[in-house]
Scaffold this active site. Structure first.
Site, PDB file in Angstrom:
ATOM      1  N   CYS A  86       0.935  -1.117   0.108  1.00 11.25           N
ATOM      2  CA  CYS A  86       0.061   0.045   0.024  1.00 11.25           C
ATOM      3  C   CYS A  86       1.111   1.228  -0.075  1.00 11.25           C
ATOM      4  CB  CYS A  86      -0.931  -0.014   1.036  1.00 11.25           C
ATOM      5  SG  CYS A  86      -1.804   1.514   1.311  1.00 11.25           S
ATOM      6  N   CYS A  95      -4.514   4.790  -5.203  1.00  7.78           N
ATOM      7  CA  CYS A  95      -4.009   3.503  -5.050  1.00  7.78           C
ATOM      8  C   CYS A  95      -2.613   3.690  -5.354  1.00  7.78           C
ATOM      9  CB  CYS A  95      -4.670   2.465  -5.584  1.00  7.78           C
ATOM     10  SG  CYS A  95      -3.893   0.821  -5.275  1.00  7.78           S
TER      11      CYS A  95
END
Length: 293
Positions: free
Chosen positions: A76, A224
């Site tokens: 992430c 993202c």
């Protein structure tokens, strides 16, 4: 029974992040706690980034990542920028080395407040992404949405940035595609044994692209980081762009550089929202009292 721990609610370009301070604790954030926190509008998130004590000499911390459905993630990028900002504010340190389940990554906070994260080396081999069947060339695989003779989306590039990604290249506005309908179907397609992050990307110049992402385990997201990296390297790999690209997502723009040593470095901001404490077993939480200047 786990003791309450500190957390910070943050975001990286609108990618909603909870940074959980698990240092000094042997507990882990449970899937039930993640689901409970996500169910509360005040703490709804895309990923929890749990900071643990280091496991490997030479690293600052071990970091565990959870999605909003309680599943565990491998990467992430936006969340790691939030971790760096939180730790830099606490310690004054600007260079960090973290360990995740996907490997070692380094990060740096710059004088202007932006943060660069070395996301490591992309993987393009079908069994490293992974895919359920062999494809010799992962720059475009056989996968489509819609009628055979007139597909809405087709032939995505696939890659791993520690987690699996599929990028569908389109010629028109990414907002004209019904990603909230196609996303969950493609995320769970049998070709992706570990599920996948699904992105739609439009290249607008040699150094810029626009994209939206359906994030594995989280759904539609404003940003993202690993998807931005996967799209940037796939765009360069297919000759669509150069190796330094501005990637614009609904939450804002990241700069992604695919360096000559094959590492992918992502640079962008992070933002603090509020802090509090929570029970890593149940997800019950309380907001810290506001500090009055």
């Amino acid at each position: 029974m786990a003791s309450d721990v500190q957390f910070a609610k943050m975001n990286g370009l609108g990618n909603e992040i909870i940074v959980a301070d698990m240092r000094g604790s042997s507990a882990r954030v449970s899937p039930a706690a993640a689901v409970a926190l996500n169910a509360d509008p005040a703490t709804k998130f895309d990923q929890i980034i749990a900071i643990h004590d280091p496991k490997t000499p030479g690293t600052d911390n071990y970091v565990e990542i959870l999605n909003s459905d309680g599943s565990r993630a491998q990467a992430c990028g936006n969340g790691m920028r939030c971790v760096v900002q939180a730790l830099a504010a606490e310690t004054g340190q600007t260079l960090f080395t973290f360990e995740t389940v996907a490997g070692i990554l380094s990060a740096q906070e710059h004088a202007d407040g932006t943060i660069s994260v070395d996301m490591g080396v992309p993987r393009f081999e079908w069994d490293r992404i992974p895919l359920a069947e062999e494809f010799a060339d992962t720059r475009a695989i056989e996968l489509q949405v819609g009628p055979i003779d007139a597909p809405v989306l087709h032939s995505p590039s696939v890659a791993s940035m520690g987690n699996p990604h599929a990028i569908f290249w389109v010629d028109r506005d990414v907002w004209t595609y019904d990603l909230d309908r196609f996303g969950p179907l493609l995320e769970n397609h049998p070709i992706f044994p570990e599920r996948a992050n699904i992105s739609i990307a439009q290249v607008v110049s040699r150094d810029a692209l626009i994209m939206r992402t359906w994030e594995r385990g989280a759904g539609l997201t404003r940003a993202c980081g690993s998807a931005a990296c996967a799209a940037a390297v796939s765009a360069a790999r297919t000759g669509r762009t150069d190796r330094i690209v501005k990637v614009t997502q609904p939450g804002g723009t990241l700069t992604v550089e695919w360096r000559g040593n094959d590492h992918v470095v992502m640079t962008g901001p992070a933002e603090w929202e509020f802090s509090g404490t929570f029970d890593p077993a149940t997800g019950s939480w309380a907001r810290d009292a506001a500090v009055v200047a």
